[in-house]
Design a protein around this motif. Structure first.
Motif, PDB file in Angstrom:
ATOM      1  N   UNK A 186       0.834  -1.210   0.000  1.00 28.02           N
ATOM      2  CA  UNK A 186       0.000   0.000   0.000  1.00 28.02           C
ATOM      3  C   UNK A 186       0.864   1.253   0.000  1.00 28.02           C
ATOM      4  N   UNK A 187       1.924   1.269   0.813  1.00 29.72           N
ATOM      5  CA  UNK A 187       2.796   2.441   0.883  1.00 29.72           C
ATOM      6  C   UNK A 187       3.498   2.743  -0.423  1.00 29.72           C
ATOM      7  N   UNK A 188       3.746   1.704  -1.213  1.00 29.91           N
ATOM      8  CA  UNK A 188       4.438   1.900  -2.490  1.00 29.91           C
ATOM      9  C   UNK A 188       3.649   2.796  -3.435  1.00 29.91           C
ATOM     10  N   UNK A 189       2.333   2.811  -3.287  1.00 26.87           N
ATOM     11  CA  UNK A 189       1.506   3.648  -4.159  1.00 26.87           C
ATOM     12  C   UNK A 189       1.744   5.130  -3.938  1.00 26.87           C
ATOM     13  N   UNK A 190       2.281   5.481  -2.773  1.00 27.13           N
ATOM     14  CA  UNK A 190       2.466   6.889  -2.435  1.00 27.13           C
ATOM     15  C   UNK A 190       3.933   7.317  -2.496  1.00 27.13           C
ATOM     16  N   UNK A 191       4.833   6.473  -2.009  1.00 25.67           N
ATOM     17  CA  UNK A 191       6.241   6.863  -1.902  1.00 25.67           C
ATOM     18  C   UNK A 191       6.847   7.216  -3.255  1.00 25.67           C
ATOM     19  N   UNK A 192       6.664   6.349  -4.255  1.00 22.88           N
ATOM     20  CA  UNK A 192       7.254   6.602  -5.562  1.00 22.88           C
ATOM     21  C   UNK A 192       6.701   7.846  -6.240  1.00 22.88           C
ATOM     22  N   UNK A 193       5.369   7.947  -6.398  1.00 22.39           N
ATOM     23  CA  UNK A 193       4.804   9.142  -7.027  1.00 22.39           C
ATOM     24  C   UNK A 193       5.155  10.449  -6.313  1.00 22.39           C
ATOM     25  N   UNK A 237       5.170   2.964   5.783  1.00 24.69           N
ATOM     26  CA  UNK A 237       6.229   3.964   5.621  1.00 24.69           C
ATOM     27  C   UNK A 237       7.569   3.337   5.253  1.00 24.69           C
ATOM     28  N   UNK A 238       7.697   2.020   5.427  1.00 24.01           N
ATOM     29  CA  UNK A 238       8.943   1.352   5.052  1.00 24.01           C
ATOM     30  C   UNK A 238       9.028   1.008   3.581  1.00 24.01           C
ATOM     31  N   UNK A 239       7.979   1.324   2.821  1.00 21.46           N
ATOM     32  CA  UNK A 239       7.940   0.953   1.404  1.00 21.46           C
ATOM     33  C   UNK A 239       8.837   1.820   0.535  1.00 21.46           C
TER      34      UNK A 239
END
Length: 563
Positions: A186-193, A237-239
């Motif tokens: 789930x976090x990956x959807x936010x961290x990269x963008x 947050x660890x993503x």
């Protein structure tokens, strides 16, 4: 800290460029003033300016296809002084563009000066930093990837102690690991963008800090429910490195250099009390965060050029100097919104991303189901203590190192492939070249699983399953390296969004399999569980070969992939 120092260095470098090119601007200004007495002075001035701009090297003129043009109705900017216009046309690395005038603006100048690097050898470009600097930044990113990967599975090492303290079954307690993995996805959807909007470093520092807070909260959890919540949020947050690391490495290294740079990141990837697993994770995470704050530079080119344009506006007093990221004058919320919905668009419209996501999802299901079997294989079959069982994972680590031994061979092949592409008029390695790692490593996965599954008997030495685990580690890393690099090369500027899509799918599935794995081994036994995993992985072996053959055709039909 490092970003602040870097920002100051940028300012000093831009000031030197400004002072160096100011003389040319003044000369052009004098020439323009001499023509003002003519009735056609305005037109003549424009011709001189346009000629000055056209005399610049081709790579410094308006080159980028995705940059807004006059037809896109961008808000106009009015020049303050004629000298500023002259300066905008003479500064190296500045592209001059006309923008459509708004109603009632009359004859005012609506040029905008798009700030870029001075040229292919500009020292501000991360690709031109020293190898020491770039290797250091890559190692920092690898440390981040290693510690969050460690945190994702470290709880399983103290499963019995935690389940006993909370009074729940081991299957229930294993949900702490599963929820952490789902949080990753789930976090990956936010961290990269978000990193494609504000830069890499703010995302690394902010998310690592929040991740540490919730790792600490997990270690202090008074009951099983709060532990689950805190582990999920810690995973959320660890993503960061799973999606941002690919972008950072692309920022730092050109495609040929990534042959050996990316594996540095990919490789990194019995306590007194179960709570100490969280404290050890927290301590190591704190050290990694300190390294990032003190030594990690910002690498995202649009942000670096925004720093440069800001300094030029300060020096000249001319608001027309803009970086590409600023040229539309969009609000931060608008730019962030565009970045956040992109992973969803890519997930549902790009066949390459969907296929790689499904491929890695199955690989990760196999991986996490396999790892959960170590207790059944080494503790129950061979009578190892929990501490010695933990040491058994060293076999996988050796396998990771063996995969790294392919890097020099791949580099030689890459140089040959690049020379061939250049001879045919190309300028880059085809993304399908990255699939060689998987083509050489994917067959090792089913072989290792069958080997381990049918030699795990008390009558057969434990060295046999340990040797099989070496082959498993080799195959898994080869597949991981190929998949990530293929997406990075295939989607370039959308790499972080592409990786976000893949990360979501595979980690949500892996988190669910953590819950299934223990009953799987208890009901079917080690031999048949590993046999099923081997058959599943055998079905996937042809995937990299098929992409190698048909990938170019698929990319040509894509709206976002590199053709």
């Amino acid at each position: 800290m490092q970003s602040i120092l870097q920002y100051r260095r940028f300012g000093r470098h831009v000031q030197k460029q400004y002072e160096r090119d100011q003389g040319k601007a003044q000369a052009l200004h004098v020439k323009d003033d001499g023509a003002e007495s003519s009735s056609s002075s305005s037109a003549s001035n424009d011709r001189d300016i346009e000629k000055s701009a056209s005399d610049k090297p081709t790579h410094l003129r308006n080159a980028e296809e995705d940059v807004p043009t006059a037809s896109e109705q961008l808000p106009p900017l009015t020049p303050k002084v004629t000298t500023g216009t002259a300066l905008g046309t003479t500064l190296t690395g500045i592209s001059v563009r006309d923008r459509t005038k708004s109603k009632g603006e009359g004859d005012s100048d609506t040029r905008v000066f798009v700030v870029g690097y001075e040229g292919p050898d500009d020292v501000l470009n991360p690709h031109n930093w020293s190898k020491v600097t770039r290797i250091g930044a890559t190692v920092n990113i690898a440390f981040i990837g290693w510690i969050v990967g460690f945190a994702s599975s470290v709880d399983s090492a103290a499963l019995k102690q935690a389940s006993a303290e909370f009074g729940v079954s081991e299957v229930t307690e294993s949900l702490a690991t599963g929820l952490f993995l789902i949080g990753f996805g789930v976090g990956a959807l936010f961290a990269g963008p978000v990193s494609e909007t504000v830069g890499r470093n703010p995302v690394y520092i902010a998310t690592l800090t929040l991740y540490m807070i919730f790792i600490m909260a997990s270690g202090l959890a008074p009951n099983i429910g709060s532990q689950f919540v805190f582990r999920f949020i810690a995973g959320l947050f660890g993503a960061t490195p799973l999606t941002c690391a690919g972008g950072s490495i692309s920022d730092l290294w050109d495609p040929l250099e990534r042959v050996y740079a990316f594996p540095v990141f990919a490789n990194a990837a019995g306590l007194v009390s179960w709570r100490w697993t969280e404290w050890v994770t927290l301590i190591i995470s704190g050290l990694v965060l300190a390294l990032v704050i003190l030594f990690q530079p910002e690498t995202y080119a649009p942000v670096l050029l925004a720093w440069k344009s800001k300094k030029l506006r300060e020096l000249t007093g001319d608001e027309r100097f803009k970086a590409e990221i600023e040229i539309r004058d969009e609000s931060f919320a608008t730019r962030l919104g565009h970045s956040l919905y992109r992973p969803f668009v890519l997930t549902f419209t790009e066949p390459i991303i969907v296929s790689i996501a499904l491929y890695l999802t199955v690989i990760y299901i196999i991986l996490f189901t396999f790892l959960n079997g170590y207790t059944f294989i080494f503790t129950e079959t061979y009578g190892f203590s929990e501490g010695i069982t933990g040491l058994s994972f060293i076999g996988i680590g050796i396998g990771l190192c063996l995969a790294s031994c392919l890097v020099p061979v791949m580099y030689i092949w890459a140089k040959r492939a690049l020379a061939k592409a250049e001879a045919q008029g190309g300028s880059r390695l085809p993304p399908e070249f990255r699939l060689w790692f998987a083509m050489l490593g994917a067959p090792a996965i089913p072989i290792s699983l069958l080997w381990m599954g049918w030699t795990t008997y008390p009558s057969i030495s434990y060295w046999s399953p340990l040797a099989a685990s070496v082959l498993f580690g080799y195959g898994i890393l080869c597949v991981f390296i190929s998949s990530y690099q293929y997406l990075i090369d295939g989607y370039e500027k959308y790499a972080a969004s592409a990786l976000a899509s893949v990360t979501l799918i595979r980690y949500v599935a892996a988190g669910g399999m953590v819950e299934v794995a223990i009953p799987f081994y208890k009901n079917l036994g080690v031999h048949w569980t590993l046999t099923i995993l081997a058959c599943l992985s055998a079905l996937l072996v042809p995937v990299p070969y098929l992409f190698y053959l048909y990938g170019p055709k698929i990319r040509k039909r894509s709206k976002h992939a590199v053709a």
